[in-house]
Design an enzyme around this catalytic site. Structure first.
Site: not given
Length: 309
Positions: A145, A92, A158, A37, A193
């Protein structure tokens, strides 16, 4: 890939949300993990949570900007060097940038493309050749997505990045199949989510902050959309359970909300007929947590309910 215990998984964007849930789910299966991350504090918190549930597996962490190919190559080198193999790769990491297609500056597209698309491409290039050489079962799970299947008003940058991420996932799966590889691919397409996606702008590099762009209120509308999707979304653990099941079942496409299969069918039929797919007038059948999330309509600044996903 039925047996996960004793194997090795890599999870990017592991500092929270779906990434943290994936890490916890895979650790509970007895896997060793490399967690990556850009946020050190969040990553450390995830590692502590994972270590508490890990069933015999090791847990390593690496600060990684997935938009940087050198950083991802280093992540791969360290993972193979210290854990010996990679059996599950979870690309991810993701960020959000909304807005209308004609108001956004190049930086507004470059930033999500760098993370949401190039993060996957860099992961594929750094890990997949070595995973193929292992000649073992393996799996690549790309968090795409629902926005990579359904283009929504006000989410242009996006959606562009996520449509490309879906194409990358399908192309990878086809290439691996044609090569006779034992590796499989999943395109994970969650809807709303409860994650920190609506706060991802805090990680935006200074060199990709657009200056002097013309504002017409679309940023406010797109922010309302993503806030609503996050606030009314499902728990990340539900997504992680579906992802682990998909790895075991070698399932390519995962839709997290019951109404999405029907929406995808309707979208496909509209495209075959040469029509523009629409999200208006979905009604209760596709709204809310049973089938989707409510999106504000044009000009309503977050207060309307004419678009639903």
């Amino acid at each position: 890939m039925r047996e996960l215990s004793g194997k090795v998984a890599v999870v990017t964007g592991a500092g929270g949300g779906i990434g943290r849930a994936l890490a916890l789910g895979l650790a509970a299966e007895g896997m060793s993990l490399m967690l990556a991350d850009v946020e050190p504090g969040d990553l450390a918190d995830t590692a502590s949570l994972v270590e508490a549930v890990a069933d015999g597996g090791k847990v390593l962490t690496e600060i990684t900007d997935v938009s940087d190919p050198v950083a991802v190559e280093h992540l791969a080198d360290r993972t193979f060097g210290e854990l010996g193999a990679v059996h599950v790769l979870c690309n991810n990491a993701g960020v959000f940038q909304g807005g209308r297609m004609w108001t956004r500056e190049p930086e507004d597209f470059a930033w999500p493309l760098g993370v949401n698309l190039w993060g996957i491409l860099h992961g594929v290039r750094a890990f997949v050749p070595r995973m193929i050489d292992q000649d073992t079962e393996g799996h690549i799970l790309n968090t795409v997505s629902a926005a990579g299947l359904f283009a929504i008003p006000y989410l242009g940058p996006y959606s562009v990045s996520k449509y490309a991420a879906f194409a990358a996932s399908q192309s990878l799966a086809q290439d691996l199949a044609a090569a006779g590889s034992r590796l499989r691919v999943t395109a994970l397409c969650p809807g709303g989510v409860r994650t920190g996606l609506n706060r991802s702008g805090r990680h935006r590099p200074e060199n990709l902050v657009a200056a002097g762009r013309a504002e017409d209120g679309d940023e406010e509308v797109s922010a309302a959309i993503i806030d609503g999707l996050v606030e009314e979304g499902i728990d990340p653990s539900e997504v992680a359970r579906a992802a682990v099941a998909a790895i075991r079942e070698e399932r390519f496409l995962v839709l997290t909300h019951p109404g999405y299969a029907e929406i995808l069918r309707e979208q496909t039929e509209a495209l075959i007929a040469g029509a523009l797919p629409s999200f208006s007038g979905r009604g209760d059948r596709a709204g809310g947590r049973d089938g989707g999330e409510v999106l504000p309509g044009p000009g309503e600044r977050g207060g309307g309910r004419s678009f639903r996903l």
